[in-house]
Design a protein around this motif. Structure first.
Motif, short mmCIF file in Angstrom:
data_model
loop_
_atom_site.label_atom_id
_atom_site.label_comp_id
_atom_site.label_asym_id
_atom_site.label_seq_id
_atom_site.Cartn_x
_atom_site.Cartn_y
_atom_site.Cartn_z
N GLY A 77 -16.91 -30.52 50.19
CA GLY A 77 -15.59 -30.85 49.65
C GLY A 77 -15.14 -32.20 50.15
N THR A 92 -18.93 -37.44 44.58
CA THR A 92 -20.08 -36.63 44.96
C THR A 92 -21.29 -37.51 45.22
OG1 THR A 92 -19.27 -34.75 43.65
CG2 THR A 92 -21.62 -34.77 44.21
N ARG A 107 -14.73 -29.74 40.35
CA ARG A 107 -15.60 -28.56 40.37
C ARG A 107 -16.68 -28.68 39.30
NH1 ARG A 107 -12.66 -24.62 43.22
NH2 ARG A 107 -10.41 -25.00 43.29
N MET A 159 -18.75 -31.63 35.35
CA MET A 159 -17.69 -31.53 36.35
C MET A 159 -16.32 -31.70 35.70
SD MET A 159 -19.27 -33.45 39.72
CE MET A 159 -17.96 -32.75 40.74
N HIS A 199 -21.53 -26.28 50.07
CA HIS A 199 -20.08 -26.09 50.15
C HIS A 199 -19.37 -27.40 50.51
CE1 HIS A 199 -20.37 -21.73 49.66
NE2 HIS A 199 -21.41 -21.79 50.47
N HIS A 242 -7.64 -32.60 46.77
CA HIS A 242 -9.09 -32.41 46.71
C HIS A 242 -9.69 -33.16 45.52
CE1 HIS A 242 -8.92 -29.13 49.71
NE2 HIS A 242 -10.21 -29.38 49.84
N HIS A 286 -14.26 -29.89 45.21
CA HIS A 286 -13.97 -28.57 45.78
C HIS A 286 -15.25 -27.78 46.00
CE1 HIS A 286 -9.60 -28.61 44.55
NE2 HIS A 286 -10.09 -29.45 43.65
N ASP A 287 -15.54 -27.40 47.23
CA ASP A 287 -16.53 -26.36 47.55
C ASP A 287 -17.76 -26.45 46.64
OD1 ASP A 287 -17.48 -24.19 49.02
OD2 ASP A 287 -16.71 -22.75 47.55
N LEU A 288 -18.41 -27.60 46.65
CA LEU A 288 -19.51 -27.87 45.72
C LEU A 288 -20.84 -27.42 46.32
CD1 LEU A 288 -20.27 -29.14 43.02
CD2 LEU A 288 -20.42 -31.35 44.15
N GLU A 329 -18.18 -27.04 36.30
CA GLU A 329 -17.86 -26.01 35.32
C GLU A 329 -19.12 -25.29 34.85
OE1 GLU A 329 -14.98 -25.45 32.97
OE2 GLU A 329 -13.53 -26.53 34.21
#
Length: 367
Positions: free
Chosen positions: A23, A58, A224, A220, A21, A30, A33-35, A226
């Protein structure tokens, strides 16, 4: 009689990298997000997406160069979220290579080992092995400025691998190379990864690069993921309009799903086969890859629709036809220029053609 006990399942391997999770926020916006991602030991894993999608951010969070705003980063089960880069068992290969031009190839590779106080004899042995691995034999005493781009890339890779990290992070390391050399290095880099068995996390915006090299790809968009899966998964079975459009070339046509087909506005109905979960009358997109469309030698049972050739694009090994199915609706069909294909057999603009496809290759994507 003594009851038998079923053998216990083998314990699941601890991920080499786990993003729990995670971020990252910059100035109230952001970037990630909540990766949530698990990357297996020994995996070649790619983060793929356009500029600004969050892939490099990331990578920097895994390496310790950026702190997550939320969530945790784990390496081999250890929470390293608060550890600096030099305390993590990772190394990074940057796009710029960041070599020391005043040092020889061998001294560049040995730099990290010397800082760690590794004995000289071991340094010589490990540097020699790396020079051989990246095919730089006879160049150990040369300065980086005398090397080609591909050779400099190999030095940067050897300098990172010689430290024997658990995870190697690669931030678009092939982007500065010309197309021919980049394709050569893609194959070599994958071979090296298999030989050393180290987990590679590779950032790229190049779809072909990710498909060629990766065991799995995370596509990504807007911070996020995808879709995450094997190269075949993300190419053949995209789960969103973005993935279908971003991964190579795809014909994306809008229409209404009804009675097992997508009905185009003012055009034909395109059969798509069973699509569970898609409601009758829904506005959808249908995605068909150009190479999945047939213009001759149809297989029995394939649905056939008519269109008009609007453009013919010859590209050496292939020819692409742009075909109008309805006013404002054009699709591309790609054919291989085989030894039996003759130039005079190609269709010309204005000709009416029949095109066919397997309905299973017509993917319906909800809006």
């Amino acid at each position: 009689m003594t009851p038998t006990t079923a053998p216990s399942a083998a314990p699941e391997a601890v991920p080499a990298v786990r993003l729990d999770h995670v971020g990252k926020e910059f100035n109230g916006s952001h970037a990630v997000h909540d990766l949530c991602l698990d990357i297996a030991p020994g995996e070649f894993f790619s983060l793929l997406g356009p500029s600004g999608c969050g892939k490099t951010t990331t990578l920097r969070m895994i390496g310790g160069f950026a702190d997550p705003t939320e969530g945790a980063v784990l390496l081999s089960g250890e929470d390293v979220t608060s550890l600096p880069p030099n305390k993590r068992n990772v190394n990074t290969v940057f796009q710029s290579y960041a070599l020391f031009d005043h040092l020889s190839v061998a001294d560049n590779i040995a730099f990290g080992l010397k800082r760690k106080g590794v004995p000289k004899a071991e340094i010589r042995e490990r540097v020699g092995a790396m020079v051989d691995l990246v095919q730089l034999g006879g160049m150990a005493e040369r300065k980086p400025r005398t090397l080609s781009g591909g050779q400099r890339q190999r030095v940067a890779l050897a300098r990172a691998l010689v430290n024997r990290p658990a995870v190697l992070l690669l931030d678009e390391p092939l982007a500065a190379l010309d197309l021919k050399l980049r394709r050569q290095m893609q194959v070599e880099l994958k071979q090296i990864q298999r030989e050393v068995g180290i987990t590679f996390v590779f950032v790229t915006h190049d779809q072909d690069e990710a498909l060629t090299m990766s065991d799995r790809v995370a596509v990504m968009n807007g911070g996020r993921v995808e879709q995450c899966g094997t190269p075949e998964d993300v190419y053949e079975r995209p789960e969103s309009r973005f993935v279908a459009a971003f991964m190579g070339t795809s014909n994306l046509v809008g229409g209404v799903f009804r009675d097992g087909a997508v009905h185009l506005d003012g055009g034909p109905a395109l059969p798509v086969g069973p699509r569970p979960g898609i409601a009758e009358g829904s506005a959808v997109d249908v995605s068909i890859r150009p190479e999945k469309i047939w213009l001759s030698d149809f297989e029995p049972g394939m649905p056939v629709v008519n269109g008009v050739i609007r453009e013919t694009v010859y590209s050496g090994p292939t020819t692409t036809y742009l075909i109008e199915l309805a006013p404002g609706v054009t699709v591309a069909a790609l054919e291989q220029n085989t030894a039996r294909a003759r130039m005079e057999d190609r269709w010309a603009g204005g000709e009416t053609v029949e095109l066919a496809y397997d309905p299973e290759h017509a993917l319906v994507l909800s809006h």
